[in-house]
Design a protein around this motif. Structure first.
Motif, PDB file in Angstrom:
ATOM      1  N   ASN A 195     -90.505  62.602 -52.909  1.00  0.00           N
ATOM      2  CA  ASN A 195     -89.799  61.655 -52.042  1.00  0.00           C
ATOM      3  C   ASN A 195     -89.087  62.344 -50.885  1.00  0.00           C
TER       4      ASN A 195
ATOM      5  N   GLU B 243     -89.861  64.407 -47.447  1.00  0.00           N
ATOM      6  CA  GLU B 243     -90.930  64.738 -46.497  1.00  0.00           C
ATOM      7  C   GLU B 243     -90.398  65.637 -45.394  1.00  0.00           C
TER       8      GLU B 243
ATOM      9  N   LYS C 236     -88.210  55.007 -49.389  1.00  0.00           N
ATOM     10  CA  LYS C 236     -89.303  54.169 -48.900  1.00  0.00           C
ATOM     11  C   LYS C 236     -90.653  54.734 -49.323  1.00  0.00           C
ATOM     12  N   LYS C 237     -91.562  53.847 -49.676  1.00  0.00           N
ATOM     13  CA  LYS C 237     -92.880  54.283 -50.137  1.00  0.00           C
ATOM     14  C   LYS C 237     -93.674  54.972 -49.031  1.00  0.00           C
ATOM     15  N   GLU C 238     -93.299  54.707 -47.766  1.00  0.00           N
ATOM     16  CA  GLU C 238     -93.990  55.360 -46.654  1.00  0.00           C
ATOM     17  C   GLU C 238     -93.854  56.883 -46.715  1.00  0.00           C
TER      18      GLU C 238
ATOM     19  N   ARG D 271     -93.730  58.690 -49.497  1.00  0.00           N
ATOM     20  CA  ARG D 271     -94.713  59.160 -50.485  1.00  0.00           C
ATOM     21  C   ARG D 271     -96.125  59.086 -49.918  1.00  0.00           C
ATOM     22  N   GLU D 272     -96.386  58.063 -49.154  1.00  0.00           N
ATOM     23  CA  GLU D 272     -97.707  57.947 -48.531  1.00  0.00           C
ATOM     24  C   GLU D 272     -97.946  59.079 -47.543  1.00  0.00           C
ATOM     25  N   ALA D 273     -96.899  59.426 -46.785  1.00  0.00           N
ATOM     26  CA  ALA D 273     -97.022  60.540 -45.835  1.00  0.00           C
ATOM     27  C   ALA D 273     -97.244  61.860 -46.557  1.00  0.00           C
TER      28      ALA D 273
END
Length: 487
Positions: free
Chosen positions: A122, A124, A330-332, A334-336
């Protein structure tokens, strides 16, 4: 398919009946657990060897099949140990040994890795880094410096994704991941008990928290030599990529975004996890957690197996922190980070098999380790390291720490096991921490980093291929360690 399932269920039920028959349960009662290491035959280690060879060979020969079926291979080798052991020594003792390994070691081990994996996923490091030898060397150095303070797993999980991202354009990348495993996932963690579990076990047995800083000269020597080797290799590979026409993004007109830390609040959660680990080493020594017999209080599970309150507190804190980390991020992010559960799932499956099948090897080692006549630092450095490359390095550390405490030192580190000469404890500590880098299974972050790298399209060496890298790059450095620090 249904009939096959019924047949296997019938076989398993029959074997359980045999194991739990009164004769075998009584047999368990007649054997003193402390004698197990003396009476176990060496062939009882076959399932452990089979487990290691399966990891090394099946994944090499039939990689796709291994990825889909590794859990069944793990079950097979575990049962090959548990069932014969239960038949010969009784179900009670078999169950007790397996539960001791799972409750006493595996659960806290995997929960800690899970917590660090979740929280680090989590965070980035957004922006762009130039994937060149200088930047790669800097990232690995920072990771090695960070590993002692947030653990090798925490440091590995935070930095592996930015390192992969910055080198995505490169054609030759596997050596970058290999040296990352060497330095960030292993050697970097030797300066505090938080860095690697063996040192935490030493702290729990009376080794002062900051004693590990005595290892700084060894840490600095290893980090400097390996970073130099890495820089030379990466420079050669970088030039080959350029010669092949592979151009870095900044030469293709890409505008680099500035570096920034996203999800930075998760650093607080990392600190909480580190605190929980320290508490797990401190609480067992407090009177409130010790019963009248001097044992650590907890929930009785079976036989002599107890789920201690300090372990339960540590687990509760870590799982709560992991939950809060996901809920507040934010899940973004983790996506990144291309976050998936594959790496932790693989470690959980493989290491439950390793923890169970290595029970005989550790019992034999505990019974005979002190009688091996090892009384020189260099000997302890190599034997601890060699076994830590294939066995879990925490119990291996404890075995040879115990062996070192029986040598009658008058001056040194005063532990609950006895006085240990400083150089002897340094040798055991460095062997356990450093040589976990020799194989993929030497330390859990090794497999996690490999899995993440492969998820991102980097073809990593096989088990033996990686071993060749470690023999070529690490063993010469360890020889220097021996000559400079442990002779």
């Amino acid at each position: 398919m249904y009939n096959v399932g019924k047949r296997w269920l019938g076989i398993f039920t029959f074997l359980v009946f045999i194991m739990t028959s009164p004769v075998n349960v009584y047999a368990a009662q007649k054997i003193d657990e402390s004698d197990l290491g003396n009476i176990l035959p060496l062939y009882s280690c076959v399932p452990f060897i089979g487990m290691l060879l399966s990891l090394a060979l099946i994944s090499l020969i039939a990689g796709e099949w291994w990825e889909k079926n590794k859990q069944y291979v793990v079950i097979f080798w575990c049962l090959l140990f548990i069932i014969p052991f239960g038949i010969k020594y009784g179900a009670g003792l078999a169950i007790e040994q397996v539960l001791e390994s799972i409750i006493g070691d595996y659960i806290t081990f995997i929960v800690l890795l899970f917590g660090l994996f979740c929280v680090a996923g989590n965070i980035e490091l957004a922006g762009d880094l130039k994937g060149n030898p200088k930047m790669n060397t800097l990232i690995i150095f920072l990771g090695a410096a960070l590993s002692s303070w947030i653990g090798t797993t925490g440091s590995s999980m935070i930095l592996i994704r930015p390192l992969i991202k910055s080198n995505r354009w490169r054609g030759r990348r596997k050596h970058i991941i290999i040296f990352f495993i060497f330095l960030v996932s292993n050697i970097g963690g030797c300066l505090t008990p938080v860095g690697d579990p063996p040192l935490l076990m030493g702290f729990m047995r009376g080794v002062p928290f900051f004693w590990s800083l005595e290892l700084f000269p060894v840490w600095a020597t290893n980090v400097a030599l390996l970073l130099l080797i890495f820089y030379v290799i990466d420079s050669i590979m970088y030039k080959k990529d350029m010669k092949d026409g592979i151009k870095p993004p900044h030469e293709q007109g890409k505008v680099f975004k500035p570096i920034r830390l996203v999800g930075a609040h998760n650093i607080i959660f990392l600190v909480v996890i580190v605190t929980a680990v320290i508490l797990s080493g401190v609480l067992p020594s407090l009177p409130a957690f010790i019963d009248d017999q001097g044992a650590v209080k907890g929930i009785h599970i079976f036989g002599e197996v107890t789920f201690t309150y300090p372990a339960i507190i540590e687990i509760a804190i870590i799982l709560t922190v992991a939950f809060l980390s996901f809920k507040t991020t934010k899940k973004e992010i983790r996506e990144a980070n291309n976050f998936t559960w594959g790496a932790i799932e693989e470690v959980a499956i493989l290491f439950v098999g390793i923890f169970i099948t290595m029970i005989p090897a550790l019992l034999i080692l505990k019974s005979h380790g002190a009688a091996l006549g090892l009384d020189k630092p260099a000997e302890l450095f190599w034997i601890t390291g060699a076994l830590s490359s294939f066995l879990d390095n925490t119990p291996t550390y404890l075995v040879f720490m115990t062996a070192a405490s029986t040598l009658g030192a008058k001056v040194g580190i005063d532990t609950t096991l006895g006085i240990i000469a400083q150089k002897m404890l340094m040798a055991v500590s460095c062997g356990a921490v450093f040589m976990g880098a020799n194989t993929y299974i030497g330390n859990a972050p090794n497999l996690m980093v490999r899995s993440i790298a492969e998820e991102n399209g980097i073809k990593m060496p096989s088990f033996f291929g990686y071993l060749l890298w470690s023999v070529a790059c690490l063993i010469p450095v360890f020889l220097i360690d021996m000559l400079v620090f442990f002779m």
